[in-house]
Design a protein around this motif. Structure first.
Motif, mmCIF file in Angstrom:
data_model
loop_
_atom_site.group_PDB
_atom_site.id
_atom_site.type_symbol
_atom_site.label_atom_id
_atom_site.label_comp_id
_atom_site.label_asym_id
_atom_site.label_seq_id
_atom_site.Cartn_x
_atom_site.Cartn_y
_atom_site.Cartn_z
ATOM 1 N N ARG A 1 -0.179 -33.302 -12.985
ATOM 2 C CA ARG A 1 1.217 -32.908 -13.163
ATOM 3 C C ARG A 1 1.394 -32.133 -14.467
ATOM 4 O O ARG A 1 0.763 -32.455 -15.476
ATOM 5 C CB ARG A 1 2.125 -34.142 -13.197
ATOM 6 N N TYR A 2 2.319 -31.167 -14.419
ATOM 7 C CA TYR A 2 2.682 -30.434 -15.626
ATOM 8 C C TYR A 2 4.181 -30.598 -15.859
ATOM 9 O O TYR A 2 4.987 -30.510 -14.919
ATOM 10 C CB TYR A 2 2.330 -28.952 -15.498
ATOM 11 N N PHE A 3 4.559 -30.846 -17.137
ATOM 12 C CA PHE A 3 5.945 -31.094 -17.514
ATOM 13 C C PHE A 3 6.347 -30.133 -18.632
ATOM 14 O O PHE A 3 5.500 -29.690 -19.421
ATOM 15 C CB PHE A 3 6.126 -32.527 -18.022
ATOM 16 N N ASP A 4 7.648 -29.850 -18.723
ATOM 17 C CA ASP A 4 8.119 -29.077 -19.862
ATOM 18 C C ASP A 4 8.284 -30.000 -21.069
ATOM 19 O O ASP A 4 8.019 -31.211 -20.990
ATOM 20 C CB ASP A 4 9.414 -28.326 -19.530
ATOM 21 N N ALA A 5 8.727 -29.449 -22.190
ATOM 22 C CA ALA A 5 8.788 -30.215 -23.434
ATOM 23 C C ALA A 5 9.749 -31.393 -23.350
ATOM 24 O O ALA A 5 9.603 -32.376 -24.090
ATOM 25 C CB ALA A 5 9.188 -29.293 -24.584
ATOM 26 N N SER A 6 10.711 -31.333 -22.442
ATOM 27 C CA SER A 6 11.677 -32.421 -22.290
ATOM 28 C C SER A 6 11.221 -33.478 -21.299
ATOM 29 O O SER A 6 11.941 -34.449 -21.046
ATOM 30 C CB SER A 6 13.031 -31.852 -21.847
ATOM 31 N N GLY A 7 10.046 -33.274 -20.714
ATOM 32 C CA GLY A 7 9.536 -34.232 -19.744
ATOM 33 C C GLY A 7 9.982 -33.963 -18.327
ATOM 34 O O GLY A 7 9.781 -34.803 -17.441
ATOM 35 N N ASN A 8 10.584 -32.797 -18.081
ATOM 36 C CA ASN A 8 10.981 -32.442 -16.721
ATOM 37 C C ASN A 8 9.769 -31.915 -15.954
ATOM 38 O O ASN A 8 9.019 -31.088 -16.476
ATOM 39 C CB ASN A 8 12.070 -31.364 -16.745
ATOM 40 N N VAL B 1 7.405 -29.717 -13.804
ATOM 41 C CA VAL B 1 7.326 -28.298 -13.460
ATOM 42 C C VAL B 1 6.544 -28.125 -12.163
ATOM 43 O O VAL B 1 6.960 -27.406 -11.268
ATOM 44 C CB VAL B 1 6.680 -27.489 -14.600
ATOM 45 N N TRP B 2 5.399 -28.787 -12.055
ATOM 46 C CA TRP B 2 4.620 -28.773 -10.818
ATOM 47 C C TRP B 2 3.684 -29.973 -10.777
ATOM 48 O O TRP B 2 3.406 -30.598 -11.804
ATOM 49 C CB TRP B 2 3.834 -27.474 -10.636
ATOM 50 N N LYS B 3 3.236 -30.300 -9.572
ATOM 51 C CA LYS B 3 2.182 -31.295 -9.410
ATOM 52 C C LYS B 3 1.317 -30.879 -8.235
ATOM 53 O O LYS B 3 1.802 -30.287 -7.265
ATOM 54 C CB LYS B 3 2.742 -32.704 -9.212
ATOM 55 N N VAL B 4 0.024 -31.158 -8.332
ATOM 56 C CA VAL B 4 -0.910 -30.829 -7.256
ATOM 57 C C VAL B 4 -1.750 -32.070 -6.954
ATOM 58 O O VAL B 4 -2.053 -32.865 -7.853
ATOM 59 C CB VAL B 4 -1.832 -29.650 -7.642
ATOM 60 N N PHE C 1 -6.457 -24.446 -13.182
ATOM 61 C CA PHE C 1 -5.169 -24.205 -12.543
ATOM 62 C C PHE C 1 -4.341 -23.270 -13.425
ATOM 63 O O PHE C 1 -4.477 -23.281 -14.650
ATOM 64 C CB PHE C 1 -4.405 -25.517 -12.338
ATOM 65 N N ARG C 2 -3.481 -22.507 -12.806
ATOM 66 C CA ARG C 2 -2.600 -21.625 -13.564
ATOM 67 C C ARG C 2 -1.434 -22.439 -14.112
ATOM 68 O O ARG C 2 -0.754 -23.148 -13.365
ATOM 69 C CB ARG C 2 -2.100 -20.491 -12.676
ATOM 70 N N VAL C 3 -1.205 -22.348 -15.405
ATOM 71 C CA VAL C 3 -0.167 -23.152 -16.044
ATOM 72 C C VAL C 3 1.212 -22.842 -15.483
ATOM 73 O O VAL C 3 2.047 -23.733 -15.307
ATOM 74 C CB VAL C 3 -0.189 -22.946 -17.579
ATOM 75 N N SER C 4 1.472 -21.595 -15.161
ATOM 76 C CA SER C 4 2.823 -21.201 -14.766
ATOM 77 C C SER C 4 3.286 -21.849 -13.473
ATOM 78 O O SER C 4 4.469 -22.185 -13.333
ATOM 79 C CB SER C 4 2.909 -19.678 -14.643
ATOM 80 N N ASP C 5 2.369 -22.054 -12.506
ATOM 81 C CA ASP C 5 2.815 -22.576 -11.213
ATOM 82 C C ASP C 5 1.872 -23.601 -10.579
ATOM 83 O O ASP C 5 2.143 -24.089 -9.482
ATOM 84 C CB ASP C 5 3.034 -21.429 -10.227
ATOM 85 N N GLY C 6 0.761 -23.938 -11.239
ATOM 86 C CA GLY C 6 -0.152 -24.946 -10.703
ATOM 87 C C GLY C 6 -1.111 -24.445 -9.648
ATOM 88 O O GLY C 6 -1.839 -25.251 -9.046
ATOM 89 N N SER C 7 -1.158 -23.138 -9.408
ATOM 90 C CA SER C 7 -2.094 -22.604 -8.414
ATOM 91 C C SER C 7 -3.530 -22.863 -8.861
ATOM 92 O O SER C 7 -3.891 -22.587 -10.012
ATOM 93 C CB SER C 7 -1.891 -21.096 -8.236
#
Length: 721
Positions: A487-494, A496-499, A529-535
């Protein structure tokens, strides 16, 4: 152990571009560009019959040893073979005496959990192997048991209609009956092996049944997570049911050889109970002082004088096999066995004891406590944190632990395609993962069900533990590795994507240039994986031997070291009633070995779809290439009936590397490593040595000066022995 239903990532080639294997003249029609072909195949994949196994090629790791946990093992009465069942969706058959692989059994598989093998049994005469688990569920809506010929790997029979996933199989000592233990409240069933008639069942269970065993009289004992132990007579009528004493989660169970005692292990508690084999009266519990976690696996020596147990108990990084003399009444001994959980223990007729582990590995101890056989895992060790997973600023280099004992560490360079021992002084360009920043404070992330960021709990799936974390250097976000997802989250913990993860995400890191999220998984792979979208962009499998490696894109473009093209391949289902086919990567090297695609993906951080479209590459669909090989195999079969000396046909020739790929329907049965075959060029015999035989194809090399003739060999030429 409880095995929960979670989606696990499987790399597929469902949407590869169509390119028929053409022999002779090339098509004069201009081929469509890659993006058009990809779109056509994506649409075709969505139209597949959901009541049948997937009919597209699936890219799998294909090492000799399993790459994920061995769940169960089974042996024949003569102790010639051990069958190992794994989460990697295969069963492997080995010679116990030598540790040599005999064959790999391949049932139909699908995405996610479909095809994971949780249980295995072998007939006393060693002729047939039954395996099951999460098998057939995705297309039958119920579970299936597959029966394979031990030697040929052919799927002989399929038994359907089970309402739940199956966790244990066991044949009676005389082979006349097969007991099946199911999930949930579905309990147990017993079948007569002649005709597969249902002759006994009990659906009055309150929870999953994880263990069962027959004694020599044909009586059956089972466990259940409802806290009960059940004993059935020879007609499979219930004799008695009791609540286990030491814990309420009994797991594996084993009769002593004479049937007088029953040993029970527990999933979460470091306890073992011994009960009477006649009436289930509690007898005693061996000394387990100092042990921690579950001792869920139990077994006896062949004379019943020694009791063994194991499980997830870890003593300073070593998982021991526990041993008690006097049938469990003696002092506790610890035999260093593994670095991960011991899944099952079986006695051998010569007094030795056989075990399997989650590493994955299997081995043998003799009565004098010597480990006389150990078949080690092929995967790199990302599980322990002595070597922090380090990456270069641009993400092109990774440093990781290579072996389970952590004595060897390795450095892989994507740019140079080099796997080397890690230097004593680590390059300054390599950075360990940041676990926090001024604005991002993450706690309780290590092996925890409830990690939090800046005081807020991070939401994971139920019973999913977080394992690793990496924070962006600029504090803009963070990457969290867990049991089932990355999983990747933004600085607030929201989020962004998970694979989905192909295994536990033991280690994660982020490249300083902000492009790549890099994770090391429990299946032995490192993936970009690409940080922007998890591809997913790239995957690397570094073999634990420190020499072989293979790197590939999601659609199957690959590059590899010498013999690295033997480490992955394509699984092709042949419907639900036949064994699957497997073609190693070297069978399609002409079409798919494309290092320039790997380079461009790394340079641009674009997906292989985008790269191939930009480069106007016509991507071949492996599923479309298979008929070409199969046609060659059928022709070879017909030719072999006329001339018994013909064993195969030439499939591909790589003269520069001194490699010839030959194809046949039964290479695994007719050829072995070191065998010599030949191709006739007029009156000249070109001799080839088999260096890597598989199910349908084999890699060969020319012997001596015959290498000069390789450029004259062409596909379809007959190969003789």
């Amino acid at each position: 152990m409880i095995i929960r239903r979670r989606g696990i990532f499987t790399v597929t080639l469902a949407s590869l571009c169509v390119a028929a294997l053409v022999v002779g003249c090339a098509s004069q029609r201009k081929a469509p560009v890659a993006s058009e072909k990809l779109g056509a195949l994506e649409a075709k994949a969505k139209q597949r019959n959901p009541n049948e196994p997937p009919d597209y090629a699936m890219l799998r790791i294909g090492t000799e040893m399993h790459t994920t946990r061995i769940n169960r093992i089974a042996i024949d009465a003569m102790n010639r073979y051990v069958a190992t069942a794994s989460n990697d969706k295969t069963v492997k058959v080995w010679e116990i005496a030598t540790g040599k692989l005999v064959t790999t059994l391949r049932p139909p598989i699908g995405e996610g959990n479909e095809g994971k093998i949780y249980a295995v049994a072998i007939t006393p005469d060693g002729s047939t192997i039954a395996c099951t688990g999460w098998t057939g569920w995705d297309w039958n809506r119920n579970a299936s048991i597959y029966f394979f010929n031990t030697q040929s790997g052919a799927l002989l029979h399929k038994l359907d209609g089970f309402p739940g996933v199956i966790f244990n199989l066991v044949y009676s000592r005389d082979g006349s009956h097969l007991a099946v233990c199911l999930e949930g409240s579905y309990g147990m069933r017993v079948y007569r092996t002649a005709g597969f008639e249902l002759v006994g069942s009990d659906s009055g269970y309150g929870a999953q049944s994880n263990g069962g065993d027959f004694d020599a009289r044909g009586r059956l004992v089972t466990t259940s997570y409802d806290g009960s132990l059940r004993l059935y007579d020879e007609k499979f009528d219930l004799i008695k049911k009791i609540s286990t004493k030491s814990s309420k989660d009994p797991s594996r169970v084993a009769f002593s050889p004479d049937g007088s005692l029953i040993a029970v292990g527990f999933d979460r508690q470091p306890k073992v109970d011994v009960y009477s084999g006649e009436d289930l009266e509690y007898q005693y519990s061996p000394d387990t002082e100092g042990a921690k976690w579950g001792l869920f696996s139990v077994g006896w020596s062949i004379d019943g004088a020694t009791l063994y147990a194991g499980g997830s108990y870890d003593n300073n990084g070593v998982v021991p096999l526990l041993k008690w003399a006097y049938a469990g009444k003696g002092p506790k001994q610890e035999l260093a066995a593994s670095s991960d959980s011991i899944q099952q223990i079986l006695p051998l007729a010569n007094g030795n004891v056989l075990f399997c582990t989650s590493e994955p590995s299997w081995g043998v101890f003799n009565p004098w406590d010597q480990r006389v056989m150990y078949v080690s895992p092929p995967i790199s060790n990302f599980r322990f944190k002595d070597t922090r997973f380090s990456v270069s600023r641009d993400g092109s280099m990774v440093l990781f632990g290579l072996t389970y004992n952590q004595k060897e560490k390795a450095l892989f360079s994507l740019r140079d395609r080099a796997l080397t021992p890690a230097p004593v002084v680590i390059p300054d360009d390599l950075e360990r993962p940041r676990e926090s920043s001024e604005s991002i404070k993450i706690i309780n992330w290590k092996h925890n069900l409830a990690p939090s960021v800046n005081g807020a709990t991070i939401s994971l799936d139920r019973n999913e533990a977080s394992r690793s974390v990496a924070v962006q250097s600029d504090g803009s976000g963070f990457l969290l590795g867990a049991d089932w997802y990355l999983r990747y989250f933004d600085a607030s913990g929201n989020p962004v994507w998970k694979v989905p993860a192909p295994g536990v995400a033991w280690d994660v890191n982020l490249s300083d240039d902000g492009r790549f999220a890099i994770a090391a998984f429990g299946d032995g792979t490192i993936r970009w994986f690409r940080v922007s979208d998890g591809s997913e962009l790239l995957a690397l499998f570094p073999h634990s031997d420190g020499r072989r490696w293979v790197v590939w894109t999601p659609r199957g473009y690959f590059d590899a070291s010498d013999k690295g093209d033997e480490l992955i391949g394509w699984h092709i289902n042949q419907g639900m009633d036949r064994e699957a086919l497997y073609f190693p990567a070297f069978a399609f090297a002409d079409e798919l070995r494309r290092p320039e695609i790997i380079d461009e993906v790394l340079r641009s951080a674009d997906t292989d779809d985008t790269v191939t479209a930009r480069l106007q590459v016509n991507y071949p669909d492996v599923s479309e290439l298979i008929p070409g090989i199969m046609g060659m195999i059928e022709k070879n079969k017909a030719a072999g009936e006329k001339n018994a000396a013909q064993v195969a046909s030439v499939h591909q020739v790589h003269a520069r590397n001194n490699q010839v790929i030959i194809a046949s329907g039964k290479i695994g049965e007719s050829l072995k490593i070191g065998d010599r075959v030949y191709v006739m060029l007029g009156d000249t015999r070109v001799t080839l040595e088999v260096i890597f035989p598989m199910q349908t194809v084999a890699k060969c090399m020319a012997v001596g000066q015959d290498v000069m003739y390789l450029r004259l060999l062409t596909p379809g030429m007959p190969v003789f022995k």
